[in-house]
Design a protein around this motif. Structure first.
Motif, PDB file in Angstrom:
ATOM      1  N   LEU A 241       8.178  -6.188   9.702  1.00 57.43           N
ATOM      2  CA  LEU A 241       9.429  -5.430   9.659  1.00 57.43           C
ATOM      3  C   LEU A 241       9.257  -3.973  10.051  1.00 57.43           C
ATOM      4  O   LEU A 241      10.135  -3.147   9.802  1.00 57.43           O
ATOM      5  CB  LEU A 241      10.032  -5.520   8.257  1.00 57.43           C
ATOM      6  N   MET A 242       8.137  -3.653  10.678  1.00 57.07           N
ATOM      7  CA  MET A 242       7.936  -2.269  11.122  1.00 57.07           C
ATOM      8  C   MET A 242       8.972  -1.855  12.169  1.00 57.07           C
ATOM      9  O   MET A 242       9.510  -0.752  12.105  1.00 57.07           O
ATOM     10  CB  MET A 242       6.535  -2.101  11.691  1.00 57.07           C
ATOM     11  N   ALA A 270       7.517  -4.594   1.750  1.00 61.24           N
ATOM     12  CA  ALA A 270       6.514  -3.763   1.075  1.00 61.24           C
ATOM     13  C   ALA A 270       5.373  -3.407   2.022  1.00 61.24           C
ATOM     14  O   ALA A 270       4.882  -2.274   2.025  1.00 61.24           O
ATOM     15  CB  ALA A 270       5.978  -4.495  -0.156  1.00 61.24           C
ATOM     16  N   LYS A 271       4.956  -4.365   2.837  1.00 59.83           N
ATOM     17  CA  LYS A 271       3.878  -4.106   3.792  1.00 59.83           C
ATOM     18  C   LYS A 271       4.316  -3.100   4.847  1.00 59.83           C
ATOM     19  O   LYS A 271       3.552  -2.198   5.225  1.00 59.83           O
ATOM     20  CB  LYS A 271       3.427  -5.414   4.433  1.00 59.83           C
ATOM     21  N   ALA A 272       5.552  -3.232   5.338  1.00 59.18           N
ATOM     22  CA  ALA A 272       6.058  -2.277   6.327  1.00 59.18           C
ATOM     23  C   ALA A 272       6.169  -0.882   5.719  1.00 59.18           C
ATOM     24  O   ALA A 272       5.850   0.122   6.357  1.00 59.18           O
ATOM     25  CB  ALA A 272       7.413  -2.743   6.845  1.00 59.18           C
ATOM     26  N   TYR A 273       6.603  -0.825   4.486  1.00 56.32           N
ATOM     27  CA  TYR A 273       6.731   0.448   3.765  1.00 56.32           C
ATOM     28  C   TYR A 273       5.372   1.126   3.649  1.00 56.32           C
ATOM     29  O   TYR A 273       5.224   2.331   3.874  1.00 56.32           O
ATOM     30  CB  TYR A 273       7.322   0.162   2.387  1.00 56.32           C
ATOM     31  N   GLU A 274       4.347   0.329   3.313  1.00 52.65           N
ATOM     32  CA  GLU A 274       3.007   0.889   3.163  1.00 52.65           C
ATOM     33  C   GLU A 274       2.432   1.312   4.503  1.00 52.65           C
ATOM     34  O   GLU A 274       1.826   2.374   4.632  1.00 52.65           O
ATOM     35  CB  GLU A 274       2.095  -0.144   2.497  1.00 52.65           C
ATOM     36  N   GLN A 275       2.629   0.478   5.531  1.00 47.60           N
ATOM     37  CA  GLN A 275       2.101   0.796   6.854  1.00 47.60           C
ATOM     38  C   GLN A 275       2.745   2.055   7.432  1.00 47.60           C
ATOM     39  O   GLN A 275       2.112   2.803   8.178  1.00 47.60           O
ATOM     40  CB  GLN A 275       2.310  -0.389   7.796  1.00 47.60           C
ATOM     41  N   LEU A 300       3.143  -5.409  -8.324  1.00 50.94           N
ATOM     42  CA  LEU A 300       4.468  -5.116  -7.792  1.00 50.94           C
ATOM     43  C   LEU A 300       4.452  -3.763  -7.097  1.00 50.94           C
ATOM     44  O   LEU A 300       3.713  -2.860  -7.497  1.00 50.94           O
ATOM     45  CB  LEU A 300       5.500  -5.091  -8.930  1.00 50.94           C
ATOM     46  N   PRO A 301       5.247  -3.594  -6.068  1.00 48.43           N
ATOM     47  CA  PRO A 301       5.332  -2.278  -5.427  1.00 48.43           C
ATOM     48  C   PRO A 301       5.973  -1.264  -6.366  1.00 48.43           C
ATOM     49  O   PRO A 301       6.780  -1.619  -7.226  1.00 48.43           O
ATOM     50  CB  PRO A 301       6.221  -2.545  -4.203  1.00 48.43           C
TER      51      PRO A 301
END
Length: 426
Positions: A241-242, A270-275, A300-301
């Motif tokens: 979702l990047m 969550a992965k896109a948010y972190e990346q 959890l994030p």
């Protein structure tokens, strides 16, 4: 002063409403151990259980069964099996320990909607054809609501456990216990404006029709508060979702609100948010606080989680969450999912029992049960402390459009981000 940083990016992932949450839809990818809770209380508060269910007895129900129609969406791409598991656990508890409804054990006439709109008609016909069914309990439906309500047509009362925009909020003889995304539509603009002091909002939603309806509904509510909103759509099922996050302008807005309605979508967000290296608050529906998300990410994030029911992970001095977990621990089986739509299913059966008790369990009629449903004001387990049906002409079936917001600090620590319920009915 706001409890959150202002003038910085806040990422808010609205997965509905619930509690669980601000949505009605979840996928069947939580896994059998996703909801395991080794710290679940084992002592059941029977006094509290009686207050939310209307039960007056003790021990096993031995009378003639009383049948509740149970309609849920499961078995397809969008699937909520935890709703049915929790509903059965609530009924099993009432039947075994509180004398059911006036001595009558609760039984279910079940009908599942898998993926087709026509299946709603089939379920409606099944409920109307069964003379023993005097009350229908409906789970969160991503599809089938139009045909279901058109078929029921008010002929039997329908308690909607998780409401979606559309006929759920306007159908005849229908009573929505959990406003889900419509709680977000009313409460989130207040939260954004008063707690995050946001001026601009960027929303991300997949192209699933039900999720688009939720996104547009929330968007309208935020815009009505005077905030500027941009909505970006991406293909359903996308794992990366990047691109949509960048397209929506993540660095040029005050708040981002992805509509993440499955554990898979929550994890991808969550992965896109972190990346993207975003280091500011993110607010999500309680659906993203599930065991499946925790398992996939390791924890959890650290987001702010919203929902139209109490967050089952956060501290709860009312005892509602403790009652829910204790009963689920005993009657749903080890490793049962405690999040996603399970709380809504459990709470709906408690409410159904109270409605049936008020109608007179010995000789219930559709007319008596309809009147009792209309008069039901709660308390709804894990829900707003009071409900009032029919007071909102725009959404006459809704009992409330209130929500709660919790901040996860990591390591199992939670704080109340909203200071209680926002937008309770007056």
């Amino acid at each position: 002063m706001s409890a959150f940083p202002t003038g910085r990016l806040a990422l808010i992932a609205m997965a509905t409403g619930l509690a669980a949450s601000l949505t009605a839809c979840a996928s069947d990818d939580s896994g059998p151990s996703a909801g395991a809770d080794d710290k679940a209380p084992t002592t059941i508060d029977a006094t509290l259980a009686k207050s939310v269910s209307g039960a007056t007895g003790n021990g096993k129900a031995t009378g003639a069964p009383i049948t509740v129609g149970l309609i849920n969406q499961q078995g397809g791409p969008v699937s909520n099996p935890e709703f049915s598991v929790a509903a059965k656990a609530a009924a099993d508890y009432l039947n075994a320990e509180l004398g059911g409804v006036g001595g009558h054990p609760i039984e279910f006439s079940t009908c599942d909607i898998v993926s087709a709109e026509s299946q709603g008609q089939k379920c409606g016909q099944q409920m109307l054809a069964d003379d023993d069914v005097k009350l229908v309990v409906q789970g969160g439906l991503n599809v089938g609501t139009q045909s279901l309500h058109a078929t029921l047509d008010g002929k039997k009362p329908d308690l909607v456990a998780v409401a979606n925009p559309g006929p759920d909020v306007s159908a005849k003889n229908t009573y929505a216990l959990n406003a889900s995304s419509l709680a977000g539509k009313a409460s989130t603009p207040i939260f954004l404006a008063t707690k995050l002091q946001a001026k601009t909002v960027a929303m991300i939603a997949d192209d699933n029709p039900g999720n688009q309806e939720i996104a547009k509904s929330i968007k309208q509510g935020i815009e009505a508060r005077g905030l500027t909103v941009k909505l970006t759509t991406y293909p359903s099922g996308s794992a990366d979702l990047m691109s949509p996050m960048q397209a929506v302008g993540a660095g040029r807005t005050d708040v981002i609100m992805p509509i993440a309605v499955t554990p898979t979508a929550c994890v991808a967000m969550a992965k896109a948010y972190e990346q993207a290296a975003i280091k500011v608050p993110l607010v999500s529906s309680g659906l993203c606080a599930s065991g499946a998300v925790r398992k996939a990410l390791g924890d959890l994030p650290k987001w702010i989680f919203s929902g139209s029911l109490l967050n089952t992970n956060a501290p709860d001095p009312s005892g509602h969450v403790g009652l829910y977990k204790a009963v689920m621990n005993k009657y749903a089986g080890k490793g049962a999912e405690l999040g996603i739509n399970a709380p809504a299913g459990f709470a709906a059966i408690m409410a159904a029992a109270k409605v049936l008790a008020a109608a007179g369990a010995d000789t219930p009629t559709v007319e008596k049960v309809s009147a009792a449903a209309r008069a039901y004001t709660g308390p709804l387990l894990m829900g707003p402390p009071s409900l009032r049906f029919g007071v909102n002409p725009q959404f006459p079936t809704l009992g409330a459009q209130a929500a709660r917001y919790y901040r996860y600090e990591g390591g199992g620590k939670w704080t109340d981000a909203s200071g209680g319920w926002i937008n309770l009915p007056s």
